[in-house]
Scaffold this motif. Sequence first.
Motif, PDB file in Angstrom:
ATOM      1  N   ARG A 162      31.822 -29.123 -57.524  1.00  0.00           N
ATOM      2  CA  ARG A 162      33.062 -30.345 -57.458  1.00  0.00           C
ATOM      3  C   ARG A 162      33.370 -30.449 -57.167  1.00  0.00           C
ATOM      4  N   LYS A 163      33.704 -31.967 -56.615  1.00  0.00           N
ATOM      5  CA  LYS A 163      35.088 -31.933 -55.628  1.00  0.00           C
ATOM      6  C   LYS A 163      36.623 -31.407 -56.370  1.00  0.00           C
ATOM      7  N   SER A 164      36.674 -31.843 -57.977  1.00  0.00           N
ATOM      8  CA  SER A 164      38.045 -31.517 -58.505  1.00  0.00           C
ATOM      9  C   SER A 164      37.691 -31.689 -59.860  1.00  0.00           C
ATOM     10  N   ASP A 165      38.875 -31.662 -60.250  1.00  0.00           N
ATOM     11  CA  ASP A 165      38.388 -31.664 -61.781  1.00  0.00           C
ATOM     12  C   ASP A 165      38.225 -32.883 -62.859  1.00  0.00           C
ATOM     13  N   GLU A 166      39.004 -33.918 -61.141  1.00  0.00           N
ATOM     14  CA  GLU A 166      39.120 -35.269 -61.133  1.00  0.00           C
ATOM     15  C   GLU A 166      38.103 -36.179 -60.491  1.00  0.00           C
ATOM     16  N   ASP A 167      37.545 -35.760 -60.026  1.00  0.00           N
ATOM     17  CA  ASP A 167      36.270 -35.951 -59.306  1.00  0.00           C
ATOM     18  C   ASP A 167      34.815 -35.272 -59.037  1.00  0.00           C
ATOM     19  N   GLU A 168      34.298 -35.872 -60.120  1.00  0.00           N
ATOM     20  CA  GLU A 168      32.649 -34.929 -60.589  1.00  0.00           C
ATOM     21  C   GLU A 168      32.317 -35.003 -59.455  1.00  0.00           C
ATOM     22  N   SER A 169      32.316 -36.200 -57.893  1.00  0.00           N
ATOM     23  CA  SER A 169      31.232 -35.592 -56.797  1.00  0.00           C
ATOM     24  C   SER A 169      31.206 -34.298 -56.657  1.00  0.00           C
ATOM     25  N   ARG A 170      30.051 -34.002 -55.947  1.00  0.00           N
ATOM     26  CA  ARG A 170      29.349 -32.685 -55.015  1.00  0.00           C
ATOM     27  C   ARG A 170      30.067 -32.625 -53.510  1.00  0.00           C
ATOM     28  N   VAL A 171      30.317 -31.430 -53.756  1.00  0.00           N
ATOM     29  CA  VAL A 171      30.714 -31.245 -52.260  1.00  0.00           C
ATOM     30  C   VAL A 171      30.645 -29.940 -51.659  1.00  0.00           C
ATOM     31  N   HIS A 172      30.471 -29.351 -50.347  1.00  0.00           N
ATOM     32  CA  HIS A 172      29.875 -28.341 -50.236  1.00  0.00           C
ATOM     33  C   HIS A 172      30.938 -27.375 -49.875  1.00  0.00           C
ATOM     34  N   TRP A 173      31.057 -26.520 -49.903  1.00  0.00           N
ATOM     35  CA  TRP A 173      32.325 -24.741 -48.233  1.00  0.00           C
ATOM     36  C   TRP A 173      31.864 -24.392 -48.431  1.00  0.00           C
ATOM     37  N   ASP A 174      31.742 -23.477 -46.997  1.00  0.00           N
ATOM     38  CA  ASP A 174      31.106 -22.470 -46.895  1.00  0.00           C
ATOM     39  C   ASP A 174      31.815 -21.061 -47.461  1.00  0.00           C
ATOM     40  N   TRP A 175      31.227 -19.801 -48.138  1.00  0.00           N
ATOM     41  CA  TRP A 175      32.035 -18.921 -49.052  1.00  0.00           C
ATOM     42  C   TRP A 175      32.700 -17.967 -47.900  1.00  0.00           C
ATOM     43  N   LEU A 176      31.367 -16.956 -48.127  1.00  0.00           N
ATOM     44  CA  LEU A 176      30.897 -15.776 -47.317  1.00  0.00           C
ATOM     45  C   LEU A 176      30.419 -16.324 -46.023  1.00  0.00           C
ATOM     46  N   ARG A 177      30.307 -14.763 -44.892  1.00  0.00           N
ATOM     47  CA  ARG A 177      29.388 -15.243 -43.344  1.00  0.00           C
ATOM     48  C   ARG A 177      29.384 -13.715 -43.690  1.00  0.00           C
ATOM     49  N   ALA A 178      27.938 -13.545 -42.848  1.00  0.00           N
ATOM     50  CA  ALA A 178      28.015 -12.200 -42.592  1.00  0.00           C
ATOM     51  C   ALA A 178      26.510 -11.936 -41.362  1.00  0.00           C
ATOM     52  N   ASP A 179      26.857 -10.792 -40.344  1.00  0.00           N
ATOM     53  CA  ASP A 179      25.658 -11.019 -39.163  1.00  0.00           C
ATOM     54  C   ASP A 179      24.017 -10.944 -39.841  1.00  0.00           C
ATOM     55  N   SER A 180      24.068 -10.688 -40.604  1.00  0.00           N
ATOM     56  CA  SER A 180      22.089 -10.752 -41.323  1.00  0.00           C
ATOM     57  C   SER A 180      22.656 -11.250 -42.481  1.00  0.00           C
ATOM     58  N   ALA A 181      21.505 -11.540 -43.998  1.00  0.00           N
ATOM     59  CA  ALA A 181      20.489 -12.020 -45.006  1.00  0.00           C
ATOM     60  C   ALA A 181      21.043 -10.777 -45.731  1.00  0.00           C
ATOM     61  N   TYR A 182      20.882  -8.945 -45.237  1.00  0.00           N
ATOM     62  CA  TYR A 182      21.344  -8.787 -46.120  1.00  0.00           C
ATOM     63  C   TYR A 182      22.616  -8.047 -46.328  1.00  0.00           C
ATOM     64  N   ALA A 183      23.600  -8.410 -45.498  1.00  0.00           N
ATOM     65  CA  ALA A 183      24.645  -7.903 -45.285  1.00  0.00           C
ATOM     66  C   ALA A 183      25.629  -9.416 -46.616  1.00  0.00           C
ATOM     67  N   LEU A 184      25.064 -10.000 -46.006  1.00  0.00           N
ATOM     68  CA  LEU A 184      25.764 -11.493 -47.129  1.00  0.00           C
ATOM     69  C   LEU A 184      25.205 -11.027 -48.575  1.00  0.00           C
ATOM     70  N   TYR A 185      24.337 -10.747 -48.577  1.00  0.00           N
ATOM     71  CA  TYR A 185      23.784 -10.755 -50.520  1.00  0.00           C
ATOM     72  C   TYR A 185      24.632  -9.317 -50.903  1.00  0.00           C
ATOM     73  N   ALA A 186      24.475  -8.311 -50.101  1.00  0.00           N
ATOM     74  CA  ALA A 186      26.024  -7.558 -50.898  1.00  0.00           C
ATOM     75  C   ALA A 186      26.821  -7.509 -50.861  1.00  0.00           C
ATOM     76  N   HIS A 187      27.454  -8.943 -49.807  1.00  0.00           N
ATOM     77  CA  HIS A 187      28.768  -9.609 -49.842  1.00  0.00           C
ATOM     78  C   HIS A 187      29.014 -10.361 -51.729  1.00  0.00           C
ATOM     79  N   ILE A 188      27.635 -11.073 -51.515  1.00  0.00           N
ATOM     80  CA  ILE A 188      28.088 -11.680 -53.022  1.00  0.00           C
ATOM     81  C   ILE A 188      27.383 -11.423 -54.183  1.00  0.00           C
ATOM     82  N   GLY A 189      26.975  -9.366 -53.765  1.00  0.00           N
ATOM     83  CA  GLY A 189      26.658  -8.559 -55.619  1.00  0.00           C
ATOM     84  C   GLY A 189      28.210  -7.922 -55.826  1.00  0.00           C
ATOM     85  N   ASP A 190      29.014  -7.848 -54.624  1.00  0.00           N
ATOM     86  CA  ASP A 190      29.914  -7.045 -55.048  1.00  0.00           C
ATOM     87  C   ASP A 190      31.024  -8.196 -55.287  1.00  0.00           C
ATOM     88  N   ALA A 191      30.912  -9.816 -55.139  1.00  0.00           N
ATOM     89  CA  ALA A 191      32.078 -10.347 -55.501  1.00  0.00           C
ATOM     90  C   ALA A 191      32.175 -10.438 -56.507  1.00  0.00           C
TER      91      ALA A 191
END
Length: 245
Positions: free
Chosen positions: A188-217
Motif C-alpha cells: 500500500r502507498k500509505s495507511d490512507e491510500d490503498e493504491s499499490r506501489v513498488h519500491w526497492d528494498w535489498l540489492r546484491a550481486d547475485s540471486a544467492y546473495a540476495l536470498y541470503a539477505h532476505i532470509g536474514d531479514a
Amino acid sequence: MALFSRREAGARLPADVVTRMDLFGQYEFDSTRLAPGIDVWSQLQSPLLEFAQADPAGFVEALVAAVRPGGGWALYGASRTIGNLIAYDYEHPRYAEVRMAALEFLRANGVPPKFLTGGDWDFWLRSRTGDEPWLTGAPLPPADSTRIIPLGAGELRRLAQVTSEEDSNVVYVRCEPDGTHVAVVEGRKSDEDESRVHWDWLRADSAYALYAHIGDAFQTPTYWVAPELAPFIPLPRPKIQHSVF
C-alpha cells in the motif's frame, strides 16, 4: 461480572493482577492481540502506579511473586510493567529474574530476536550464559546445490507474501541488466491510500546473495514463501505468531 475487579481494601496489588499482566504482556508483544474495549493505561497500568512509585522494591517483589507461578504472558507483562512504571534500568534481583524468565518464555516459543525490544535484547546478551545463541538457525544452503531459476533482465518473480491479508506486502526479485538482483516490495502507498506501489528494498550481486539477505531479514517464514527462497530462511515458524508476519 466486570473483567477487572476493584482493588481490595488494604491490598497492594489488584486481586486480578495476573490477568492484567497477561493482557499487558500480549499487548506489548503485539498490540493487535489485545481484545477491543480494553484501555491499556487506565485498566492495565494506572492501577499499579501508586504502589510502584511509593515502594518500588516492594512493588517488584509483590508483582513477581504474583506472576511467577503461572508464567507465560504474565511474566512478560510484569517485566514490561516494571520498566514502564519504574525504569527499564532499575536494578533489583527480582526484576532481573522476571525479565529473564519472560525472555525465556518468548525464546522457548521460537520468537526471533527481531521482535524483542532493543533494551530486552541488550539485557539478554548481558545475562546469557557465555555466547549462547538466542535460537540456532539452519545454515545457508550450499551455493552449488541450490536451485534458483535464472531471471531475464527486468523480469520480476514473486518470492514471498508477508501476511494473509489482501493488502499484504509482497516481495519480488528483479534482475537488472548488469546482473544485479534486487528485492522489490509491493504494498500500500500509505495507511490512507490503498493504491499499490513498488519500491526497492535489498540489492546484491547475485540471486544467492540476495536470498541470503532476505532470509536474514525475515528470520522466520512469512505467510507464503516461494520454494526457492525457503531454504534461506534460518528459523522455523514460531509457536507465537506476530501480526507483522
